[in-house]
Design a protein around this motif. Structure first.
Motif, PDB file in Angstrom:
ATOM      1  N   GLU A   1     -45.956  51.607-102.526  1.00 21.03           N
ATOM      2  CA  GLU A   1     -45.852  50.713-103.760  1.00 21.03           C
ATOM      3  C   GLU A   1     -46.609  51.426-105.037  1.00 21.03           C
ATOM      4  OE1 GLU A   1     -48.380  47.159-103.223  1.00 21.03           O
ATOM      5  OE2 GLU A   1     -47.873  46.737-105.484  1.00 21.03           O
ATOM      6  N   VAL A   2     -47.784  51.877-104.654  1.00 17.33           N
ATOM      7  CA  VAL A   2     -48.456  52.733-105.823  1.00 17.33           C
ATOM      8  C   VAL A   2     -47.256  53.704-106.385  1.00 17.33           C
ATOM      9  CG1 VAL A   2     -50.207  54.296-106.328  1.00 17.33           C
ATOM     10  CG2 VAL A   2     -50.729  52.136-105.131  1.00 17.33           C
TER      11      VAL A   2
ATOM     12  N   PRO B   1     -46.184  57.015-116.452  1.00 17.68           N
ATOM     13  CA  PRO B   1     -47.123  56.152-116.100  1.00 17.68           C
ATOM     14  C   PRO B   1     -48.480  56.818-116.084  1.00 17.68           C
ATOM     15  CG  PRO B   1     -45.299  55.682-114.923  1.00 17.68           C
ATOM     16  CD  PRO B   1     -44.995  57.015-115.548  1.00 17.68           C
ATOM     17  N   ILE B   2     -49.786  56.176-116.559  1.00 17.54           N
ATOM     18  CA  ILE B   2     -50.838  56.902-116.466  1.00 17.54           C
ATOM     19  C   ILE B   2     -51.742  56.290-115.386  1.00 17.54           C
ATOM     20  CG2 ILE B   2     -53.093  57.193-117.639  1.00 17.54           C
ATOM     21  CD1 ILE B   2     -51.642  56.887-120.267  1.00 17.54           C
ATOM     22  N   THR B   3     -51.778  54.809-115.468  1.00 17.79           N
ATOM     23  CA  THR B   3     -52.690  54.209-114.136  1.00 17.79           C
ATOM     24  C   THR B   3     -52.070  52.913-114.088  1.00 17.79           C
ATOM     25  OG1 THR B   3     -54.985  53.692-114.101  1.00 17.79           O
ATOM     26  CG2 THR B   3     -54.219  53.465-116.486  1.00 17.79           C
ATOM     27  N   VAL B   4     -52.556  52.453-112.960  1.00 15.50           N
ATOM     28  CA  VAL B   4     -52.257  51.025-112.706  1.00 15.50           C
ATOM     29  C   VAL B   4     -53.576  50.458-112.176  1.00 15.50           C
ATOM     30  CG1 VAL B   4     -51.071  51.670-110.318  1.00 15.50           C
ATOM     31  CG2 VAL B   4     -50.844  49.271-111.569  1.00 15.50           C
ATOM     32  N   ALA B   5     -54.007  49.256-112.620  1.00  9.70           N
ATOM     33  CA  ALA B   5     -55.289  48.572-112.163  1.00  9.70           C
ATOM     34  C   ALA B   5     -55.078  47.241-111.910  1.00  9.70           C
ATOM     35  CB  ALA B   5     -56.307  48.612-113.562  1.00  9.70           C
ATOM     36  N   ARG B   6     -55.821  46.890-110.959  1.00  5.15           N
ATOM     37  CA  ARG B   6     -55.914  45.373-110.487  1.00  5.15           C
ATOM     38  C   ARG B   6     -57.218  44.990-110.712  1.00  5.15           C
ATOM     39  NH1 ARG B   6     -54.028  41.672-105.932  1.00  5.15           N
ATOM     40  NH2 ARG B   6     -55.695  40.966-105.003  1.00  5.15           N
ATOM     41  N   LEU B   7     -57.194  44.020-111.720  1.00  5.07           N
ATOM     42  CA  LEU B   7     -58.700  43.396-112.117  1.00  5.07           C
ATOM     43  C   LEU B   7     -58.975  42.189-111.681  1.00  5.07           C
ATOM     44  CD1 LEU B   7     -58.422  44.569-115.858  1.00  5.07           C
ATOM     45  CD2 LEU B   7     -59.470  45.895-113.814  1.00  5.07           C
ATOM     46  N   THR B   8     -59.740  42.083-110.460  1.00  6.63           N
ATOM     47  CA  THR B   8     -59.883  40.781-109.835  1.00  6.63           C
ATOM     48  C   THR B   8     -61.216  39.909-110.331  1.00  6.63           C
ATOM     49  OG1 THR B   8     -58.968  41.585-107.958  1.00  6.63           O
ATOM     50  CG2 THR B   8     -60.225  39.563-107.864  1.00  6.63           C
ATOM     51  N   HIS B   9     -61.135  38.848-110.891  1.00  8.47           N
ATOM     52  CA  HIS B   9     -62.371  37.988-111.654  1.00  8.47           C
ATOM     53  C   HIS B   9     -62.438  36.886-110.869  1.00  8.47           C
ATOM     54  CE1 HIS B   9     -59.927  40.407-114.838  1.00  8.47           C
ATOM     55  NE2 HIS B   9     -61.178  40.357-115.207  1.00  8.47           N
TER      56      HIS B   9
ATOM     57  N   GLY C   1     -44.622  56.036-110.705  1.00 13.85           N
ATOM     58  CA  GLY C   1     -43.325  56.970-111.040  1.00 13.85           C
ATOM     59  C   GLY C   1     -43.558  58.341-110.031  1.00 13.85           C
ATOM     60  N   LEU C   2     -44.320  58.222-108.764  1.00 11.39           N
ATOM     61  CA  LEU C   2     -44.271  59.401-108.318  1.00 11.39           C
ATOM     62  C   LEU C   2     -43.571  59.254-107.068  1.00 11.39           C
ATOM     63  CD1 LEU C   2     -48.237  59.847-108.880  1.00 11.39           C
ATOM     64  CD2 LEU C   2     -46.486  61.019-110.022  1.00 11.39           C
TER      65      LEU C   2
END
Lengths: 246, 246
Positions: free
Chosen positions: A122-123, A225-233, A128-129
């Motif tokens: 998935e990542v 793509p540079i980075t993918v982040a999952r921000l959980t609040h 794009g890798l």
DNA sequence: CAGTGGTCTAGACCACATA
DNA sequence: ATGTGGTCTAGACCACTGT
């Protein structure tokens, strides 16, 4: 006889700048209910005569109002008042350190993971890798005055930030660092409500049944793509806010 | 010798409009990494010479880029390239009927409550009324192709829409109706993750433990609050999305 | 002081919409 | 055919910044 300017206008002068004057005058009239939604506004020539300014100036004023979503202009037809309903409010993408500091609070970051990993399927897709390619992975919890506010689970494309793992993320946020070394040119996000994962719940110190606001954000360079982040609040302590006022 | 226009330019012509041409040219250069963030751009006069257009035209191009957040302009100092980081993406406030229809799906609304009530203290405060004043209250569930998508719990200030209770809300949404009779001039919202209330869970046909994305929106007239709505979306079926591309 | 952005005017040509 | 918005140019004055 070009440019017979007004002598800098009077003192009280709320809007000595002509296009601002015109814009505010029209705005006030729209607000007062003259020009009901859908009706035609005076033409540019009319406004030129009424305000004693040039056409470019009323054009500028009208364009501003149009960009605010208050007017619709159709070439050949005219300018029309609109319902300000499809107006968009803005949602900022901000660095969390900035966000907390701007509230006058203290920000602290605890780094729970900072290493290189082979990319999961998935990542890999998101960045794009190919699957198994090395990616940088960090997990950081951000506190606002000792309250856990965000769990930041982030994957970074090594090509875009080779020195990423060497950064002290208790001192500078990944967002801040990445902006410096790899400014993005494209960003997409989704916002959803969901329950936290087991690790997220543990790191945030919350119950697994407590709903969280999760922002998933992907930023891209001009070409990759540079980075993918999952921000959980935690839902109890974090809300997004916005406002619209034309 | 005024306005020696170009003869409508060539055929391939992506940007026969001069200010667009200038804007796109500069945008491409910014994207390519010329003018790194923080560096000074060529002055307006330079650009006038380079593109062979008037100063107003390059001014327009630069202003567009500035409004996109790509440039910062300081009077007396110059024009500078920025990090496009504080750029805002837009989050639309849309009528749910429109939203569902635009996806090519079918929208159905079930009215569960539609009556006049005395305002609770909280609702009264939000709507700028005194506690116990009569307010209109509707609870409506919106379906997208038989899937419950939103529970809309709404209070309306009777002064702004006296005939509200007479509307057939299975045919027209409250949002749509209110926009017609009481266009707003101010709106604020919050987005949060939370568990649904007992009634909301029942009406949406979901488990009480399933997190929901809740949008609370208050719209105001030019002088008074019109309506406050609590829109509850099951987290599994609803996400907000956005993107930024300069 | 020289340079820069911010804005204005007057006149002009064009594309488009409506009658 | 007329009127509307969309845009351009050339020249100008101003406010501000930095040397």
């Amino acid at each position: 006889m070009p440019t017979h300017r007004k002598p800098a206008a009077g003192p009280d002068d709320s809007g000595s700048v002509p296009y601002v004057r015109v814009r505010e005058a029209l705005f006030a009239e729209l607000k007062r209910g003259r020009y009901p939604p859908g009706s035609r506004m005076p033409s540019e020539s009319d406004l030129v005569a009424r305000f004693g300014v040039s056409r470019m100036t009323v054009g500028r004023a009208l364009r501003d109002l149009q960009e605010s979503g208050l007017l619709e202009r159709r070439q050949g037809a005219g300018t029309f008042a609109t319902q300000p309903h499809k107006v968009a409010s803005t949602l900022r993408i901000r660095d969390i350190h900035e966000e907390i500091s701007s509230r006058g609070h203290r920000h602290r970051a605890v780094v729970h993971l900072c290493r290189e990993e082979p990319a999961s399927r998935e990542v890999a897709t998101r960045l794009g890798l190919v699957k198994g390619a090395p990616v940088f992975h960090t997990v950081i919890v951000h506190f606002e005055n000792e309250t856990a506010l965000q769990c930041e689970d982030r994957f970074v494309n090594p090509v875009c930030a080779p020195a990423y793992l060497g950064v002290d993320f208790s001192a500078v946020t990944p967002t801040h660092y990445l902006l410096a070394v790899a400014p993005f040119w494209k960003a997409g996000y989704t916002i959803e409500a969901a329950l936290p994962g087991a690790r997220e719940a543990r790191l945030l110190g919350i119950d697994r049944a407590q709903p969280c606001l999760i922002v998933t954000r992907l930023t891209e360079n001009r070409s990759m793509p540079i980075t993918v982040a999952r921000l959980t609040h935690p839902g109890l302590v974090y809300q997004l806010e916005g406002a619209f006022e034309p």
